[in-house]
Design an enzyme around this catalytic site. Structure first.
Site, PDB file in Angstrom:
ATOM      1  N   ASP A 211      34.371 -34.967   0.654  1.00 52.11           N
ATOM      2  CA  ASP A 211      35.814 -34.762   0.809  1.00 52.11           C
ATOM      3  C   ASP A 211      36.570 -35.148  -0.468  1.00 52.11           C
ATOM      4  O   ASP A 211      36.197 -36.103  -1.155  1.00 52.11           O
ATOM      5  CB  ASP A 211      36.303 -35.616   1.992  1.00 52.11           C
ATOM      6  CG  ASP A 211      37.699 -35.200   2.440  1.00 52.11           C
ATOM      7  OD1 ASP A 211      38.153 -34.113   2.056  1.00 52.11           O
ATOM      8  OD2 ASP A 211      38.331 -35.985   3.170  1.00 52.11           O
TER       9      ASP A 211
ATOM     10  N   HIS B 289      37.099 -27.620  -6.215  1.00 47.13           N
ATOM     11  CA  HIS B 289      35.824 -27.236  -5.587  1.00 47.13           C
ATOM     12  C   HIS B 289      34.765 -26.962  -6.652  1.00 47.13           C
ATOM     13  O   HIS B 289      33.613 -27.352  -6.512  1.00 47.13           O
ATOM     14  CB  HIS B 289      36.011 -26.006  -4.706  1.00 47.13           C
ATOM     15  CG  HIS B 289      36.877 -26.254  -3.505  1.00 47.13           C
ATOM     16  ND1 HIS B 289      36.625 -27.273  -2.605  1.00 47.13           N
ATOM     17  CD2 HIS B 289      38.002 -25.644  -3.048  1.00 47.13           C
ATOM     18  CE1 HIS B 289      37.549 -27.257  -1.652  1.00 47.13           C
ATOM     19  NE2 HIS B 289      38.403 -26.287  -1.900  1.00 47.13           N
TER      20      HIS B 289
ATOM     21  N   LEU C 269      12.103 -32.276  -1.324  1.00 50.11           N
ATOM     22  CA  LEU C 269      13.387 -32.630  -0.695  1.00 50.11           C
ATOM     23  C   LEU C 269      13.853 -31.438   0.129  1.00 50.11           C
ATOM     24  O   LEU C 269      13.757 -30.296  -0.303  1.00 50.11           O
ATOM     25  CB  LEU C 269      14.431 -32.923  -1.795  1.00 50.11           C
ATOM     26  CG  LEU C 269      15.896 -32.977  -1.355  1.00 50.11           C
ATOM     27  CD1 LEU C 269      16.150 -34.202  -0.468  1.00 50.11           C
ATOM     28  CD2 LEU C 269      16.837 -33.031  -2.571  1.00 50.11           C
TER      29      LEU C 269
HETATM   30  C1  FPP Z   1      36.280 -30.936   1.188  1.00 51.41           C
HETATM   31  O1  FPP Z   1      37.285 -31.262   0.273  1.00 51.41           O
HETATM   32  C2  FPP Z   1      35.327 -30.028   0.600  1.00 51.41           C
HETATM   33  C3  FPP Z   1      35.032 -28.803   1.075  1.00 51.41           C
HETATM   34  C4  FPP Z   1      35.667 -28.220   2.271  1.00 51.41           C
HETATM   35  C5  FPP Z   1      34.067 -27.931   0.380  1.00 51.41           C
HETATM   36  C6  FPP Z   1      32.896 -28.621  -0.234  1.00 51.41           C
HETATM   37  C7  FPP Z   1      32.373 -27.739  -1.285  1.00 51.41           C
HETATM   38  C8  FPP Z   1      31.839 -28.156  -2.440  1.00 51.41           C
HETATM   39  C9  FPP Z   1      31.556 -29.562  -2.773  1.00 51.41           C
HETATM   40  C10 FPP Z   1      31.477 -27.173  -3.478  1.00 51.41           C
HETATM   41  C11 FPP Z   1      30.608 -26.099  -2.995  1.00 51.41           C
HETATM   42  C12 FPP Z   1      29.316 -26.609  -2.522  1.00 51.41           C
HETATM   43  C13 FPP Z   1      28.203 -25.881  -2.517  1.00 51.41           C
HETATM   44  C14 FPP Z   1      26.939 -26.518  -2.088  1.00 51.41           C
HETATM   45  C15 FPP Z   1      28.170 -24.508  -2.996  1.00 51.41           C
HETATM   46  P1  FPP Z   1      38.784 -30.825   0.606  1.00 51.41           P
HETATM   47  O2  FPP Z   1      39.014 -29.482   0.043  1.00 51.41           O
HETATM   48  O3  FPP Z   1      39.033 -30.964   2.069  1.00 51.41           O
HETATM   49  O4  FPP Z   1      39.584 -31.909  -0.200  1.00 51.41           O
HETATM   50  P2  FPP Z   1      41.016 -32.502   0.140  1.00 51.41           P
HETATM   51  O5  FPP Z   1      40.836 -33.420   1.314  1.00 51.41           O
HETATM   52  O6  FPP Z   1      41.375 -33.234  -1.101  1.00 51.41           O
HETATM   53  O7  FPP Z   1      41.920 -31.347   0.439  1.00 51.41           O
END
Ligand code: FPP
Length: 224
Positions: free
Chosen positions: A12, A29, A122
């Site tokens: 997150d 992201h 893994l």
């Molecule tokens: C949450 O942060 C994150 C996500 C919903 C997406 C996670 C994706 C990645 C780490 C990159 C892509 C991963 C792969 C494996 C291809 P948020 O957007 O909710 O953050 P915020 O709380 O600051 O809004």
């Protein structure tokens, strides 16, 4: 010292990181993906067998289309560019979640699972369109169809995580303390670590600190 087989992570904070540092949630992201690569490497280094990453939840469909499209493009690009490297590193990729993606992405995901199926170093479980409540519904429907008794073992064996040990550690970055419909059944006895840092800032040192702390915890599993 506690054995450590499985780490699950709610990654997150990408959006906030992106807005703060690049004036764009999507670039957060993109940066988050670098942290994913770092943590995969460190997971191998620490000889941990399972890593489950929450990449897209059933609730994330509520986000603006432009962010959803960006996330899936990022995933596609990642698999295109990194699959052979993951395979070389003996990593097995498994998707957990309801498979409702574009035909193209479905094919890419199936191919990635097929190519890496026999790898043993893994296992990465990528939670995509994943929601724990849907997983339980899907599992119980399956169980009913097969006329199996409702037992803890049978429920576990009909979840997407069938044959995967429950996580020992859950990490949630981003300074938020909730589970967000992630692995609710499987986390029953997991040690939970809430981390203040946003996901793109989370690094090997932070990860090692959590692992060290986990190893020293007395896990009773209800016993004394
Ligand atoms: C949450 O942060 C994150 C996500 C919903 C997406 C996670 C994706 C990645 C780490 C990159 C892509 C991963 C792969 C494996 C291809 P948020 O957007 O909710 O953050 P915020 O709380 O600051 O809004």
């Amino acid at each position: 010292m506690n054995p450590l087989n499985h780490v699950a992570i709610i990654m997150d904070g990408n959006g906030r990181w992106g807005v703060k540092n690049k004036n764009s949630r999507n670039l957060g992201h993109k940066e988050g993906l670098f942290a994913v690569e770092k943590i995969i490497k460190q997971t191998i280094k620490r000889d941990i067998k399972y890593l489950t990453l929450f990449a897209f939840s059933t609730e994330n469909w509520k986000r603006p289309n432009i962010e959803i499209a960006y996330l899936f493009k990022l995933l596609e690009k990642f698999l295109k560019e990194k699959l052979s490297e993951l395979d070389k590193q003996n990593i097995k990729l498994k998707i957990i979640g309801r498979r409702k993606f574009s035909l193209k992405l479905n094919k890419i995901l199936e191919e990635a699972e097929k190519i890496t199926f026999n790898n043993t170093k893994l296992q990465i479980n990528l939670a995509l369109n994943y929601g724990s409540k849907n997983e339980l519904i899907d599992g119980i429907k399956l169980l009913n169809k097969k006329n199996e008794k409702i037992t803890i073992k049978n429920i576990s064996n009909n979840l997407y995580t069938k044959n995967i040990p429950d996580p020992d550690i859950l990490i949630r970055t981003g300074n938020t303390k909730r589970l967000s419909n992630f692995l609710l059944w499987q986390l029953a006895y997991t040690e939970i670590f809430f981390e203040k840092k946003l996901w793109p800032d989370f690094n090997e040192k932070d990860y090692d600190k959590i692992i060290k702390k986990y190893k020293s915890i007395k896990r009773n599993f209800g016993n004394i």
